[in-house]
Design a protein around this motif. Structure first.
Motif, PDB file in Angstrom:
ATOM      1  N   THR A   1       0.831  -1.201   0.000  1.00  0.00           N
ATOM      2  CA  THR A   1       0.000   0.000   0.000  1.00  0.00           C
ATOM      3  C   THR A   1       0.868   1.254   0.000  1.00  0.00           C
ATOM      4  N   ALA A   2       1.971   1.236   0.743  1.00  0.00           N
ATOM      5  CA  ALA A   2       2.882   2.387   0.737  1.00  0.00           C
ATOM      6  C   ALA A   2       3.459   2.606  -0.658  1.00  0.00           C
ATOM      7  N   VAL A   3       3.870   1.535  -1.318  1.00  0.00           N
ATOM      8  CA  VAL A   3       4.424   1.660  -2.671  1.00  0.00           C
ATOM      9  C   VAL A   3       3.375   2.210  -3.631  1.00  0.00           C
ATOM     10  N   GLU A   4       2.143   1.721  -3.519  1.00  0.00           N
ATOM     11  CA  GLU A   4       1.101   2.203  -4.431  1.00  0.00           C
ATOM     12  C   GLU A   4       0.832   3.686  -4.224  1.00  0.00           C
ATOM     13  N   ARG A   5       0.872   4.138  -2.971  1.00  0.00           N
ATOM     14  CA  ARG A   5       0.606   5.563  -2.707  1.00  0.00           C
ATOM     15  C   ARG A   5       1.716   6.442  -3.270  1.00  0.00           C
ATOM     16  N   ILE A   6       2.952   6.057  -3.015  1.00  0.00           N
ATOM     17  CA  ILE A   6       4.075   6.842  -3.535  1.00  0.00           C
ATOM     18  C   ILE A   6       4.068   6.811  -5.060  1.00  0.00           C
ATOM     19  N   GLY A   7       3.898   5.619  -5.607  1.00  0.00           N
ATOM     20  CA  GLY A   7       3.970   5.459  -7.052  1.00  0.00           C
ATOM     21  C   GLY A   7       2.852   6.159  -7.790  1.00  0.00           C
ATOM     22  N   SER A   8       1.633   6.042  -7.295  1.00  0.00           N
ATOM     23  CA  SER A   8       0.511   6.661  -8.004  1.00  0.00           C
ATOM     24  C   SER A   8       0.602   8.183  -7.957  1.00  0.00           C
ATOM     25  N   GLU A   9       1.087   8.722  -6.837  1.00  0.00           N
ATOM     26  CA  GLU A   9       1.269  10.182  -6.758  1.00  0.00           C
ATOM     27  C   GLU A   9       2.291  10.652  -7.789  1.00  0.00           C
ATOM     28  N   ARG A  10       3.390   9.906  -7.921  1.00  0.00           N
ATOM     29  CA  ARG A  10       4.405  10.284  -8.906  1.00  0.00           C
ATOM     30  C   ARG A  10       3.871  10.142 -10.323  1.00  0.00           C
ATOM     31  N   TRP A  11       3.172   9.057 -10.585  1.00  0.00           N
ATOM     32  CA  TRP A  11       2.614   8.857 -11.926  1.00  0.00           C
ATOM     33  C   TRP A  11       1.675  10.011 -12.300  1.00  0.00           C
ATOM     34  N   LEU A  12       0.772  10.345 -11.398  1.00  0.00           N
ATOM     35  CA  LEU A  12      -0.208  11.378 -11.695  1.00  0.00           C
ATOM     36  C   LEU A  12       0.439  12.745 -11.850  1.00  0.00           C
TER      37      LEU A  12
END
Length: 354
Positions: A206-217
């Motif tokens: 979940t931590a990876v998804e939060r960091i990653g999705s913020e960067r992607w967006l």
């Protein structure tokens, strides 16, 4: 809310079949049939993109998924393999159905133990009727049990030799930010895995998804995607606040010296208040958004306990990422180091202040 990850324990045992790791009887037989059927239906994404009969909406989402997949490798240093490079239409609304159970007056999940992955707090089925049958059996034995559909799962990389984990119809149509976070979450499970520690594994992903999705967006989002993700993010924040408060109250209640009868009455009152609070937020803050209705319809000890597994340790992982200089390779190395420790040492190290 979709509870992602880990639900593929059954499929992991399928993957281990090639290594002599699981029996094909009973539960593992349905796992083998279900996962092999999923893989047999998979088609490479490039083939579908080149196929003139592929619906345009699906074509757009598949193309988007590959840009997200490339970003996961180049920017997030997630595994570069065949996972999410193919697509399967299962013709159903969930990849698997998970059964979770707790005692009547406890938030401690019942666990099942398996080869390869150790002990986990759920049992997954490819057939809804089989999941419902187990839940009914557990309820007859005195457990509080529920069933929920899972749109995706990870085989932790064990099925790479079979073609990797495919994209599925159960999530391919999601909005851009939600699709990105799902892909990042499931790939994170291939980076590190701690036996017998569902909260560690899911909170890390979940931590990876939060960091990653913020960067992607921030770097690649299509017009409107950031706004849609922000709106859903606010709903997730409200949802977590509601459920965390209810879990804290119930944990205190169950640990108290009140009689079982009083605990049952207070539990029923607290769950009723949780549902009432949800209706207020849905009406006053979310404009009638109904995406969490199914979760609140089954809200109880098992659902609240599972919710905790996906969120309780996320702040500690986010701090760890910061302490590693926001370097994904260093972050992953440290998570793998922690995953190899005994659980008590792992939790102590993860929760230690910098």
């Amino acid at each position: 809310m979709a509870f992602w990850g880990g639900a593929g324990v059954a499929a992991l045992c399928v993957a281990a079949l090639g290594l002599g790791g699981c029996s094909t009887a009973g539960y593992y037989a349905q796992a083998a049939r279900g996962h092999l059927d999923l893989l047999a239906r998979a088609r490479p994404v490039p083939e579908l993109l080149a196929d003139g009969s592929t619906p345009e909406a699906l074509r757009r989402q598949l193309a988007l998924s590959q840009r997200i997949r490339d970003f996961a490798v180049a920017e997030l240093h997630l595994p570069d393999n065949r996972s999410y490079r193919s697509y399967t239409d299962l013709g159903r609304t969930a990849a698997v159905w998970n059964v979770v159970a707790t005692p009547e007056l406890s938030l401690k999940l019942k666990t099942w133990c398996f080869p390869v992955v150790g002990c986990i707090g759920y049992r997954g089925y490819y057939d809804r009727a089989a999941a419902d049958a187990l839940a009914a059996q557990l309820q007859a034995e005195g457990w509080e049990a529920t069933v929920y559909g899972v749109p995706a799962y990870s085989t932790l990389g064990w099925s790479e030799w079979l073609g990797g984990d495919p994209l599925l119809n159960t999530f391919i149509g999601w909005p851009e930010g939600e699709l990105a976070r799902m892909v990042f979450h499931e790939l994170a499970h291939q980076v590190a895995y701690a036996d017998d520690d569902t909260a560690f594994n899911e909170s890390f992903a979940t931590a990876v998804e939060r960091i990653g999705s913020e960067r992607w967006l921030n770097e690649h989002a299509a017009p409107g995607a950031r706004e849609a993700y922000a709106a859903q993010g606010q709903r997730r924040t409200d949802f977590r606040a509601l459920t965390q408060a209810a879990r804290a109250d119930l944990q205190a209640l169950y640990a108290s010296t009140a009689s079982d009868a009083d605990k049952r009455a207070a539990k029923a009152e607290r769950l009723a208040r949780l549902r009432a609070d949800y209706e207020v937020i849905k009406r006053e803050r979310w404009g009638g958004f109904t995406g969490y209705d199914a979760w609140f319809a089954r809200a109880g000890n098992p659902s609240l306990a599972v919710q905790g597994a996906y969120n309780d340790l996320v702040p500690q992982f986010l701090r760890l990422y910061e302490r590693q200089g926001r370097s994904f390779p260093r972050f992953y190395d440290e998570v793998r180091r922690l995953a190899a420790l005994p659980m008590a040492e792992r939790r102590a190290a993860l929760q230690a202040e910098p």
